[in-house]
Design an enzyme around this catalytic site. Structure first.
Site, PDB file in Angstrom:
ATOM      1  N   CYS A 151     -60.136  31.159 -60.746  1.00 35.23           N
ATOM      2  CA  CYS A 151     -60.019  32.476 -60.110  1.00 35.23           C
ATOM      3  C   CYS A 151     -60.931  33.459 -60.840  1.00 35.23           C
ATOM      4  O   CYS A 151     -60.676  34.671 -60.829  1.00 35.23           O
ATOM      5  CB  CYS A 151     -58.581  32.995 -60.158  1.00 35.23           C
ATOM      6  SG  CYS A 151     -57.443  32.070 -59.129  1.00 35.23           S
TER       7      CYS A 151
ATOM      8  N   ARG B  13     -65.188  33.382 -61.650  1.00 33.92           N
ATOM      9  CA  ARG B  13     -66.390  33.488 -60.837  1.00 33.92           C
ATOM     10  C   ARG B  13     -66.898  32.078 -60.566  1.00 33.92           C
ATOM     11  O   ARG B  13     -66.854  31.216 -61.451  1.00 33.92           O
ATOM     12  CB  ARG B  13     -67.479  34.299 -61.552  1.00 33.92           C
ATOM     13  CG  ARG B  13     -67.241  35.796 -61.578  1.00 33.92           C
ATOM     14  CD  ARG B  13     -67.381  36.429 -60.180  1.00 33.92           C
ATOM     15  NE  ARG B  13     -67.186  37.875 -60.190  1.00 33.92           N
ATOM     16  CZ  ARG B  13     -66.018  38.482 -59.969  1.00 33.92           C
ATOM     17  NH1 ARG B  13     -64.924  37.780 -59.736  1.00 33.92           N
ATOM     18  NH2 ARG B  13     -65.950  39.805 -59.979  1.00 33.92           N
TER      19      ARG B  13
ATOM     20  N   GLU C 252     -71.070  32.195 -52.843  1.00 32.28           N
ATOM     21  CA  GLU C 252     -70.226  32.771 -51.790  1.00 32.28           C
ATOM     22  C   GLU C 252     -71.088  33.453 -50.737  1.00 32.28           C
ATOM     23  O   GLU C 252     -72.097  34.050 -51.101  1.00 32.28           O
ATOM     24  CB  GLU C 252     -69.239  33.762 -52.416  1.00 32.28           C
ATOM     25  CG  GLU C 252     -68.155  33.031 -53.188  1.00 32.28           C
ATOM     26  CD  GLU C 252     -67.165  33.957 -53.878  1.00 32.28           C
ATOM     27  OE1 GLU C 252     -66.929  35.072 -53.382  1.00 32.28           O
ATOM     28  OE2 GLU C 252     -66.624  33.547 -54.903  1.00 32.28           O
TER      29      GLU C 252
ATOM     30  N   HIS D 247     -61.698  34.062 -52.199  1.00 28.85           N
ATOM     31  CA  HIS D 247     -61.786  35.136 -53.214  1.00 28.85           C
ATOM     32  C   HIS D 247     -60.734  36.229 -52.971  1.00 28.85           C
ATOM     33  O   HIS D 247     -61.074  37.403 -52.779  1.00 28.85           O
ATOM     34  CB  HIS D 247     -63.210  35.727 -53.231  1.00 28.85           C
ATOM     35  CG  HIS D 247     -63.569  36.389 -54.534  1.00 28.85           C
ATOM     36  ND1 HIS D 247     -64.854  36.445 -55.027  1.00 28.85           N
ATOM     37  CD2 HIS D 247     -62.817  37.028 -55.463  1.00 28.85           C
ATOM     38  CE1 HIS D 247     -64.875  37.091 -56.184  1.00 28.85           C
ATOM     39  NE2 HIS D 247     -63.638  37.458 -56.471  1.00 28.85           N
ATOM     40  N   ILE D 248     -59.467  35.815 -53.026  1.00 31.71           N
ATOM     41  CA  ILE D 248     -58.375  36.746 -52.732  1.00 31.71           C
ATOM     42  C   ILE D 248     -57.457  36.969 -53.936  1.00 31.71           C
ATOM     43  O   ILE D 248     -56.348  37.486 -53.790  1.00 31.71           O
ATOM     44  CB  ILE D 248     -57.517  36.241 -51.538  1.00 31.71           C
ATOM     45  CG1 ILE D 248     -57.000  34.814 -51.810  1.00 31.71           C
ATOM     46  CG2 ILE D 248     -58.298  36.308 -50.239  1.00 31.71           C
ATOM     47  CD1 ILE D 248     -55.938  34.339 -50.817  1.00 31.71           C
ATOM     48  N   ALA D 249     -57.908  36.589 -55.124  1.00 26.03           N
ATOM     49  CA  ALA D 249     -56.996  36.640 -56.274  1.00 26.03           C
ATOM     50  C   ALA D 249     -56.435  38.037 -56.534  1.00 26.03           C
ATOM     51  O   ALA D 249     -55.287  38.182 -56.937  1.00 26.03           O
ATOM     52  CB  ALA D 249     -57.654  36.072 -57.524  1.00 26.03           C
TER      53      ALA D 249
HETATM   54  C1  GLV Z   1     -62.667  40.364 -58.319  1.00 24.94           C
HETATM   55  O1  GLV Z   1     -63.181  39.284 -58.199  1.00 24.94           O
HETATM   56  C2  GLV Z   1     -62.834  41.202 -59.454  1.00 24.94           C
HETATM   57  O2  GLV Z   1     -63.680  40.933 -60.327  1.00 24.94           O
HETATM   58  O3  GLV Z   1     -62.130  42.212 -59.525  1.00 24.94           O
END
Ligand code: GLV
Ligand code: GLV
Length: 355
Positions: free
Chosen positions: A258, A260, A289, A307-309
């Site tokens: 979660c 990069r 992405e 990419h929804i963390a």
């Molecule tokens: C999301 O990926 C962030 O870096 O806040």
């Protein structure tokens, strides 16, 4: 409004909007339909007068944009993200533009997704869901979707900062897992937590959880059953998990990312997933992405989410608010609220919501 502030995307909530407009800003929110704005799109938005910009992690904030922003009289840029690998901070500094990010408010939300992916991978929840919806369930069987029990296994954390530490606590306390972590810095608070929790379990007649700070990353990869990646993406962490390192991991290990995408060599990962059907991954981020490397989408042993963390309502509103505060503060002559180059003593893994 006296100050022209741009947000390259609409963002959740109203607080960030009100903050800006109540403080002399003329806010322009770009409603362009395409998801990822190009440098040219943003140059056009900046125009010849712009005091500050709130931008997104999908945008390339380098020399071109910071020189343009500076020429337009801009003083501040905030990424609506904690990660800022899309921002060339040196270029910003060169042109006198302060940079902000949005840490703290997304710590728990992001850690919760990493924990969710860990459990979903261990218990094969997504595969089982697909099976059910496909009408394939024709009765209970002893072998059906057998997965891994987390209790008593070892969780490995690579990068034990705010998010990595919060994730570690969830896995240790929630599932009574042992912990092994690797970080350049000692995660003192996390160590204290696991020690105290182990003592609590022992006092209750249960097996205590153990922890260890690994001296190399490879030690974590070799020993852990579930490994979650939480480093910052930079030159030193690009392809941190490559072919050789995948080969060090247990054949039935679970890998979660979660952070990069480029932290993992995704093509090597696809090969590894093909060769090791018991190995499972939970991915929130991808090397390029919005694309996935060929083959990944077909792998049953991979769970992939877009990419929804940090995507909880509370957190996204908090991120928008912090981004607005960063830009507003700088315009009003204060130091940037959260400067990614400085460790803010008020922002730790238990940081409170913004007021
Ligand atoms: C999301 O990926 C962030 O870096 O806040
Ligand atoms: C499973 O459903 C069991 O009762 O063991």
């Amino acid at each position: 409004g006296k100050y022209r502030v741009i947000s390259t995307k609409p963002m959740p909530g109203n607080r960030w909007i009100n903050l800006l407009i109540e403080q002399d800003c003329r806010l322009e929110i770009c409603t362009e339909k395409k998801t990822i704005l190009s440098v040219e799109d943003i140059l056009y938005l900046i125009g010849n007068k712009c005091d500050g910009v709130i931008g997104q992690l999908t945008e390339d904030w380098g020399e071109t944009l910071f020189s343009a922003l500076s020429r337009a009289g801009g003083k501040a840029f905030s990424n609506m993200a904690v990660g800022y690998n899309n921002v060339d901070v040196n270029a910003a500094t060169k042109y006198g533009v302060a940079v902000g990010n949005t840490p703290g408010v997304l710590t728990e939300t992001t850690a919760e997704l990493a924990a969710s992916l860990s459990v979903a991978a261990a218990r094969r929840i997504v595969e089982a869901d697909e099976f059910m919806r496909a009408g394939l369930y024709d009765g209970w069987l002893p072998h059906l979707f057998v997965g891994n029990l987390l209790k008593g296994q070892t969780v490995g954390v690579i990068g034990a900062g705010r998010i990595g530490s919060a994730y570690a606590r969830m896995m240790v306390e929630g599932f009574k897992m042992n912990l092994i972590y690797y970080d350049l810095y000692q995660a003192t608070r996390l160590e204290k937590f696991v020690t105290a929790y182990g003592q609590f379990l022992k006092a209750n007649g249960e097996k205590p959880v153990m922890w260890k700070r690994a001296s190399t990353m490879d030690e974590v990869l070799r020993e852990a059953d579930v490994i979650s990646l939480h480093p910052v993406l930079d030159k030193t962490t690009y392809h941190l998990v490559n072919k050789e390192r995948l080969a060090m991991m247990k054949k039935d290990a679970i890998l979660v990312n979660c952070s990069r995408g480029p932290v993992i060599d995704e093509a090597a990962l696809v090969e590894h997933l093909k060769a090791n059907p018991m190995f499972r991954v939970g991915l929130d981020v991808f090397e390029n992405e919005p694309y996935m490397k060929p083959g990944l989408a077909q792998m049953k042993n991979a769970i992939v989410v877009p990419h929804i963390a940090s995507a909880s309502k509370w957190t996204r509103e908090g991120m928008a608010t912090l981004a607005a505060l960063n830009v507003l503060g700088k315009i009003k002559g204060y130091p940037i609220w959260s400067d990614p180059n400085k460790v803010d003593p008020f922002l730790d893994e238990n940081s409170p919501p913004p007021a």
